[in-house]
Design a protein around this motif. Structure first.
Motif, PDB file in Angstrom:
ATOM      1  N   ALA A  96       2.641  49.803  12.727  1.00  0.00           N
ATOM      2  CA  ALA A  96       1.850  48.776  13.416  1.00  0.00           C
ATOM      3  C   ALA A  96       1.981  48.936  14.929  1.00  0.00           C
ATOM      4  N   SER A  97       1.142  48.226  15.654  1.00  0.00           N
ATOM      5  CA  SER A  97       1.140  48.288  17.113  1.00  0.00           C
ATOM      6  C   SER A  97       2.146  47.295  17.697  1.00  0.00           C
ATOM      7  N   ALA A  98       3.137  47.810  18.389  1.00  0.00           N
ATOM      8  CA  ALA A  98       4.097  46.944  19.072  1.00  0.00           C
ATOM      9  C   ALA A  98       3.394  46.210  20.205  1.00  0.00           C
ATOM     10  N   TYR A  99       2.464  46.870  20.844  1.00  0.00           N
ATOM     11  CA  TYR A  99       1.693  46.262  21.933  1.00  0.00           C
ATOM     12  C   TYR A  99       0.973  45.011  21.422  1.00  0.00           C
ATOM     13  N   LYS A 100       0.286  45.137  20.293  1.00  0.00           N
ATOM     14  CA  LYS A 100      -0.467  44.014  19.733  1.00  0.00           C
ATOM     15  C   LYS A 100       0.466  42.874  19.348  1.00  0.00           C
ATOM     16  N   LYS A 101       1.604  43.194  18.762  1.00  0.00           N
ATOM     17  CA  LYS A 101       2.553  42.148  18.364  1.00  0.00           C
ATOM     18  C   LYS A 101       3.068  41.391  19.578  1.00  0.00           C
ATOM     19  N   VAL A 102       3.387  42.091  20.643  1.00  0.00           N
ATOM     20  CA  VAL A 102       3.854  41.436  21.868  1.00  0.00           C
ATOM     21  C   VAL A 102       2.763  40.520  22.419  1.00  0.00           C
ATOM     22  N   MET A 103       1.536  41.021  22.448  1.00  0.00           N
ATOM     23  CA  MET A 103       0.435  40.206  22.967  1.00  0.00           C
ATOM     24  C   MET A 103       0.204  38.973  22.096  1.00  0.00           C
ATOM     25  N   ASP A 104       0.251  39.135  20.767  1.00  0.00           N
ATOM     26  CA  ASP A 104       0.078  37.996  19.862  1.00  0.00           C
ATOM     27  C   ASP A 104       1.168  36.955  20.083  1.00  0.00           C
ATOM     28  N   GLU A 105       2.405  37.402  20.227  1.00  0.00           N
ATOM     29  CA  GLU A 105       3.521  36.467  20.423  1.00  0.00           C
ATOM     30  C   GLU A 105       3.447  35.783  21.785  1.00  0.00           C
ATOM     31  N   SER A 106       2.991  36.494  22.807  1.00  0.00           N
ATOM     32  CA  SER A 106       2.895  35.870  24.125  1.00  0.00           C
ATOM     33  C   SER A 106       1.796  34.813  24.129  1.00  0.00           C
ATOM     34  N   ARG A 107       0.686  35.092  23.445  1.00  0.00           N
ATOM     35  CA  ARG A 107      -0.388  34.092  23.336  1.00  0.00           C
ATOM     36  C   ARG A 107       0.087  32.883  22.544  1.00  0.00           C
ATOM     37  N   SER A 108       0.854  33.143  21.503  1.00  0.00           N
ATOM     38  CA  SER A 108       1.388  32.067  20.667  1.00  0.00           C
ATOM     39  C   SER A 108       2.333  31.177  21.471  1.00  0.00           C
ATOM     40  N   SER A 109       3.152  31.781  22.325  1.00  0.00           N
ATOM     41  CA  SER A 109       4.083  30.978  23.129  1.00  0.00           C
ATOM     42  C   SER A 109       3.349  30.186  24.215  1.00  0.00           C
ATOM     43  N   GLU A 110       2.220  30.717  24.678  1.00  0.00           N
ATOM     44  CA  GLU A 110       1.404  29.973  25.658  1.00  0.00           C
ATOM     45  C   GLU A 110       0.799  28.728  25.026  1.00  0.00           C
ATOM     46  N   LYS A 111       0.348  28.861  23.765  1.00  0.00           N
ATOM     47  CA  LYS A 111      -0.273  27.735  23.074  1.00  0.00           C
ATOM     48  C   LYS A 111       0.720  26.623  22.787  1.00  0.00           C
ATOM     49  N   THR A 112       1.966  26.999  22.473  1.00  0.00           N
ATOM     50  CA  THR A 112       2.977  26.002  22.145  1.00  0.00           C
ATOM     51  C   THR A 112       3.654  25.444  23.385  1.00  0.00           C
ATOM     52  N   GLY A 113       3.234  25.900  24.528  1.00  0.00           N
ATOM     53  CA  GLY A 113       3.814  25.404  25.781  1.00  0.00           C
ATOM     54  C   GLY A 113       5.171  25.975  26.089  1.00  0.00           C
ATOM     55  N   LYS A 114       5.393  27.214  25.639  1.00  0.00           N
ATOM     56  CA  LYS A 114       6.644  27.949  25.861  1.00  0.00           C
ATOM     57  C   LYS A 114       7.716  27.211  25.178  1.00  0.00           C
TER      58      LYS A 114
END
Length: 114
Positions: A96-114
């Motif tokens: 799998a793409s490590a790049y994509k996983k990092v981006m997905d997790e960073s977007r997820s943390s933005e939505k939850t307010g860090k």
């Protein structure tokens, strides 16, 4: 031929041979990958040094897929939260793409307010 010169040449040849033998038994070092960030697989990520992994995450979030800086701010604390998630994911999904996983997790943390 001079005896002293002969002994010097023999000593030099032995030293070179010994150095060659040691070089052949040394473990092969993996050269750093020249892949673009967006092509970094989980296997590539897991092969990174533990010091490099947080930097990879930080730079991945800091750049969009087109290589242009994004306006998103990203904190070192976010790296500490994302890295264990990416580590666990990549151990299971090597291709799998490590790049994509990092981006997905960073977007997820933005939505939850860090």
């Amino acid at each position: 031929m001079n005896t002293r010169l002969t002994l010097t040449l023999i000593a030099a040849a032995l030293a070179a041979t010994q150095g060659l033998a040691q070089a052949q038994t040394a473990p092969a070092a993996h050269p750093p990958s020249n892949k673009p960030l967006v092509q970094t697989s989980c296997k590539d990520y897991l092969e990174m040094d533990e010091v490099v992994k947080p930097k990879f995450i930080y730079y991945t979030v800091g750049y969009s897929k087109k290589g242009k800086p994004t306006s998103a701010t990203f904190d070192v604390v976010d790296v500490d939260k994302i890295q264990p998630i990416v580590d666990e994911y990549c151990r299971v999904h090597l291709t799998a793409s490590a790049y994509k996983k990092v981006m997905d997790e960073s977007r997820s943390s933005e939505k939850t307010g860090k």
